[in-house]
Design a protein around this motif. Structure first.
Motif, PDB file in Angstrom:
ATOM      1  N   PHE A 154       1.002  -1.137   0.034  1.00  0.00           N
ATOM      2  CA  PHE A 154      -0.038   0.138   0.094  1.00  0.00           C
ATOM      3  C   PHE A 154       0.811   1.283   0.004  1.00  0.00           C
ATOM      4  N   ALA A 155       0.771   2.168  -0.998  1.00  0.00           N
ATOM      5  CA  ALA A 155       1.770   3.332  -0.991  1.00  0.00           C
ATOM      6  C   ALA A 155       0.838   4.729  -1.392  1.00  0.00           C
ATOM      7  N   ALA A 156       1.527   5.606  -1.633  1.00  0.00           N
ATOM      8  CA  ALA A 156       0.983   6.693  -1.927  1.00  0.00           C
ATOM      9  C   ALA A 156       2.227   7.706  -2.570  1.00  0.00           C
ATOM     10  N   LYS A 157       1.561   8.550  -3.600  1.00  0.00           N
ATOM     11  CA  LYS A 157       2.682   9.598  -4.181  1.00  0.00           C
ATOM     12  C   LYS A 157       1.942  10.560  -4.978  1.00  0.00           C
ATOM     13  N   LYS A 158       2.874  11.658  -5.202  1.00  0.00           N
ATOM     14  CA  LYS A 158       2.496  12.872  -6.262  1.00  0.00           C
ATOM     15  C   LYS A 158       2.221  12.310  -7.428  1.00  0.00           C
ATOM     16  N   PRO A 159       1.232  12.698  -8.216  1.00  0.00           N
ATOM     17  CA  PRO A 159       0.908  12.160  -9.601  1.00  0.00           C
ATOM     18  C   PRO A 159       2.423  12.499 -10.371  1.00  0.00           C
ATOM     19  N   GLY A 160       2.617  11.525 -11.355  1.00  0.00           N
ATOM     20  CA  GLY A 160       3.697  11.827 -12.275  1.00  0.00           C
ATOM     21  C   GLY A 160       4.802  11.157 -11.819  1.00  0.00           C
ATOM     22  N   SER A 161       5.883  10.982 -12.448  1.00  0.00           N
ATOM     23  CA  SER A 161       6.878   9.903 -12.054  1.00  0.00           C
ATOM     24  C   SER A 161       7.783  10.519 -10.735  1.00  0.00           C
ATOM     25  N   ASN A 162       6.964  10.349  -9.820  1.00  0.00           N
ATOM     26  CA  ASN A 162       7.505  10.709  -8.464  1.00  0.00           C
ATOM     27  C   ASN A 162       7.724   9.429  -7.520  1.00  0.00           C
ATOM     28  N   PRO A 163       8.644   9.637  -6.611  1.00  0.00           N
ATOM     29  CA  PRO A 163       8.730   8.396  -5.792  1.00  0.00           C
ATOM     30  C   PRO A 163       7.484   8.532  -4.811  1.00  0.00           C
ATOM     31  N   ILE A 164       7.435   7.145  -4.192  1.00  0.00           N
ATOM     32  CA  ILE A 164       6.351   7.072  -3.143  1.00  0.00           C
ATOM     33  C   ILE A 164       6.561   7.911  -2.118  1.00  0.00           C
ATOM     34  N   TYR A 165       5.775   8.405  -1.171  1.00  0.00           N
ATOM     35  CA  TYR A 165       5.712   9.036   0.118  1.00  0.00           C
ATOM     36  C   TYR A 165       6.381   8.211   1.111  1.00  0.00           C
ATOM     37  N   PRO A 166       7.441   8.625   2.051  1.00  0.00           N
ATOM     38  CA  PRO A 166       7.864   7.643   2.974  1.00  0.00           C
ATOM     39  C   PRO A 166       7.118   7.476   4.039  1.00  0.00           C
ATOM     40  N   ARG A 167       7.383   6.584   4.810  1.00  0.00           N
ATOM     41  CA  ARG A 167       6.593   6.098   6.118  1.00  0.00           C
ATOM     42  C   ARG A 167       7.113   6.731   7.480  1.00  0.00           C
ATOM     43  N   ASP A 168       6.443   7.119   8.538  1.00  0.00           N
ATOM     44  CA  ASP A 168       6.728   7.477   9.770  1.00  0.00           C
ATOM     45  C   ASP A 168       7.600   6.385  10.610  1.00  0.00           C
ATOM     46  N   PHE A 169       8.710   6.949  11.027  1.00  0.00           N
ATOM     47  CA  PHE A 169       9.643   6.000  11.367  1.00  0.00           C
ATOM     48  C   PHE A 169       9.019   5.450  12.684  1.00  0.00           C
ATOM     49  N   GLY A 170       8.166   6.180  13.343  1.00  0.00           N
ATOM     50  CA  GLY A 170       7.519   5.670  14.740  1.00  0.00           C
ATOM     51  C   GLY A 170       6.744   4.891  14.310  1.00  0.00           C
ATOM     52  N   ILE A 198      -3.380  13.671  -4.647  1.00  0.00           N
ATOM     53  CA  ILE A 198      -2.276  12.400  -4.349  1.00  0.00           C
ATOM     54  C   ILE A 198      -2.798  11.222  -5.027  1.00  0.00           C
ATOM     55  N   GLU A 199      -1.764  10.399  -5.206  1.00  0.00           N
ATOM     56  CA  GLU A 199      -2.557   9.127  -5.790  1.00  0.00           C
ATOM     57  C   GLU A 199      -2.025   7.888  -4.736  1.00  0.00           C
ATOM     58  N   ILE A 200      -3.226   7.112  -4.659  1.00  0.00           N
ATOM     59  CA  ILE A 200      -2.992   6.002  -3.748  1.00  0.00           C
ATOM     60  C   ILE A 200      -2.895   4.710  -4.449  1.00  0.00           C
ATOM     61  N   TYR A 201      -2.312   3.631  -4.044  1.00  0.00           N
ATOM     62  CA  TYR A 201      -1.723   2.622  -4.645  1.00  0.00           C
ATOM     63  C   TYR A 201      -1.913   1.081  -3.920  1.00  0.00           C
ATOM     64  N   LEU A 202      -2.451   0.190  -4.490  1.00  0.00           N
ATOM     65  CA  LEU A 202      -2.423  -1.052  -3.727  1.00  0.00           C
ATOM     66  C   LEU A 202      -1.971  -2.181  -4.853  1.00  0.00           C
ATOM     67  N   GLY A 203      -1.181  -2.790  -4.032  1.00  0.00           N
ATOM     68  CA  GLY A 203      -0.537  -4.181  -4.677  1.00  0.00           C
ATOM     69  C   GLY A 203      -1.035  -5.428  -4.074  1.00  0.00           C
ATOM     70  N   VAL A 204      -1.852  -6.099  -5.223  1.00  0.00           N
ATOM     71  CA  VAL A 204      -2.344  -7.448  -4.777  1.00  0.00           C
ATOM     72  C   VAL A 204      -1.537  -8.826  -5.340  1.00  0.00           C
ATOM     73  N   SER A 205      -1.713  -9.909  -4.741  1.00  0.00           N
ATOM     74  CA  SER A 205      -1.212 -11.107  -5.337  1.00  0.00           C
ATOM     75  C   SER A 205      -2.491 -12.140  -5.439  1.00  0.00           C
ATOM     76  N   ASP A 206      -2.610 -13.078  -6.265  1.00  0.00           N
ATOM     77  CA  ASP A 206      -3.889 -14.021  -6.362  1.00  0.00           C
ATOM     78  C   ASP A 206      -3.436 -15.158  -7.156  1.00  0.00           C
ATOM     79  N   LEU A 207      -2.983 -16.260  -6.442  1.00  0.00           N
ATOM     80  CA  LEU A 207      -2.469 -17.402  -7.366  1.00  0.00           C
ATOM     81  C   LEU A 207      -3.668 -18.035  -8.397  1.00  0.00           C
ATOM     82  N   GLU A 208      -4.974 -18.051  -8.003  1.00  0.00           N
ATOM     83  CA  GLU A 208      -5.895 -18.537  -8.987  1.00  0.00           C
ATOM     84  C   GLU A 208      -6.589 -17.638  -9.900  1.00  0.00           C
ATOM     85  N   SER A 209      -6.740 -16.301  -9.395  1.00  0.00           N
ATOM     86  CA  SER A 209      -7.613 -15.522 -10.338  1.00  0.00           C
ATOM     87  C   SER A 209      -6.401 -14.415 -10.975  1.00  0.00           C
ATOM     88  N   PRO A 210      -6.544 -14.396 -12.372  1.00  0.00           N
ATOM     89  CA  PRO A 210      -5.992 -13.232 -12.817  1.00  0.00           C
ATOM     90  C   PRO A 210      -6.140 -11.690 -12.228  1.00  0.00           C
TER      91      PRO A 210
END
Ligand code: HEM
Length: 316
Positions: free
Chosen positions: A176-192, A205-217
């Motif tokens: 799960f990540a977020a970044k400024k639109p365009g080719s920008n790096p993802i925002y950092p996370r709070d160390f705390g 801002i853009e919010i991103y989700l990465g998922v995996s699923d072995l059975e469904s494309p």
């Protein structure tokens, strides 16, 4: 009366002898006579029990190996079956990646078979990595590998003789990540606490989700909604956004620390109008997997706190 005495005595004695004669048989007599060693029950060499008895237990589950130290877990018949059949793998074959340790009906596309016949990437070694003295692997290797591929091609039957069926697992989040639109790096996370830090004053801002699923494309999965709430556990007043599937997803660092594909994106305008400076907001995503009846919620209601915080955003 006296004349009847001998008959009475005779009947009494006869009755006593009969009652002595008719003791019920002692059921343990049979076992005492024919000791049964259940370990010696004749099992087919191409059954999961036969593979366990001839191969997994004596050659793979030895100390420091698949005795719980490394997967698959070959300590018992059940653990062997459950950590093999349709089980995702840890180390894949880079030349020809596959999905499972054992794919029922297909030994060529089962990593169990490949790890016994191929040195993945030329740096993994062929199993078994070590052989204990007195073990019969070297002598019987070809036969044992054939037994394994026959079991797989025969449907990878379980101890009850049932052919393995694929279990459709719910989609899993990879990041799960977020970044400024365009080719920008993802925002950092709070160390705390690990929340994503978004600088104040960003118009969009853009919010991103990465998922995996072995059975469904992944392209078959549909994100019903991204919900962002000011409360960690209550989403009744959440802001709701749609997420778009990206056929050419960006690859960024994911939850496990490795780079993952972020296949879904949402656009959030004017975050400053939604959250106050220093405030934390919590996200959750509802996904429909076409092979599943239920909608998958990520993170779930009962997910661990650290996961809910991983899905949180702070304006700073
Ligand atoms: C015939 C017996 C054995 C079989 C069938 C077997 C099977 C496997 C399989 C299928 C994997 C890959 C798991 C995955 O990536 O998901 C694996 C990994 C591994 N095995 Fe074995 N194994 C055997 C014997 C051994 C022995 C005796 C040792 C220890 C000396 C051992 C040590 C390891 C280690 C350390 C890994 C993880 C690292 C790697 O993937 O190379 N294995 N084994």
């Amino acid at each position: 009366m006296m004349k009847a005495l001998p008959y009475t005595l005779f009947i009494l004695i006869a009755l006593m002898m009969l009652s002595c004669e008719t003791d019920p048989p002692n059921p343990f007599d049979v076992y005492n006579q024919i000791p049964v060693d259940t370990n010696q029950i004749d099992v087919s060499a191409t059954s999961i029990e036969g593979l366990y008895k001839n191969i997994f237990k004596p050659t793979c589950a030895n100390s420091g190996c698949h005795d719980g130290s490394f997967e698959p877990d070959f300590r018992t018949i059940e653990s062997s079956y459950n950590t093999l059949v349709y089980h995702p793998l840890i180390k894949n074959d880079v030349d020809d990646p596959i999905d499972y340790r054992v794919k029922a009906g297909d030994h060529q596309n089962s990593i169990l078979y490949r790890r016994l016949t191929k040195d993945l990437g030329g740096n993994s070694g062929i199993m078994p990595l070590l052989i204990d003295p007195g073990n019969d692997w070297e002598e019987k290797k070809d036969e044992y590998i054939k037994n394994i591929s026959d079991w797989i091609d025969g449907g990878a039957k379980d101890i009850m003789g049932q052919t393995a069926t694929i279990v459709d697992r719910a989609p899993q989040m990879t990041g799960f990540a977020a970044k400024k639109p365009g080719s920008n790096p993802i925002y950092p996370r709070d160390f705390g606490n690990g929340s994503i830090i978004i600088p104040f004053g960003e118009p969009t801002i853009e919010i991103y989700l990465g998922v995996s699923d072995l059975e469904s494309p992944i392209s078959n999965l549909s994100v019903i909604s991204l919900e962002i709430s000011k409360s960690r556990d209550h989403f009744a007043n959440a802001q709701v956004y749609s997420m778009t599937y990206l056929s050419n997803p960006p690859s960024e660092i994911g939850y496990s620390g490795q780079n993952v594909d972020y296949q879904f994106r949402a656009t959030v305008d004017d975050p400053d109008n939604i959250w106050d400076l220093g405030e934390t907001a919590f996200a959750r995503i509802l996904i429909q997997d076409p092979l599943q009846n239920d909608v998958t919620m990520i993170p779930g209601r009962f997910s661990a706190d650290h996961l809910k915080i991983y899905f949180s955003i702070q304006l700073q």
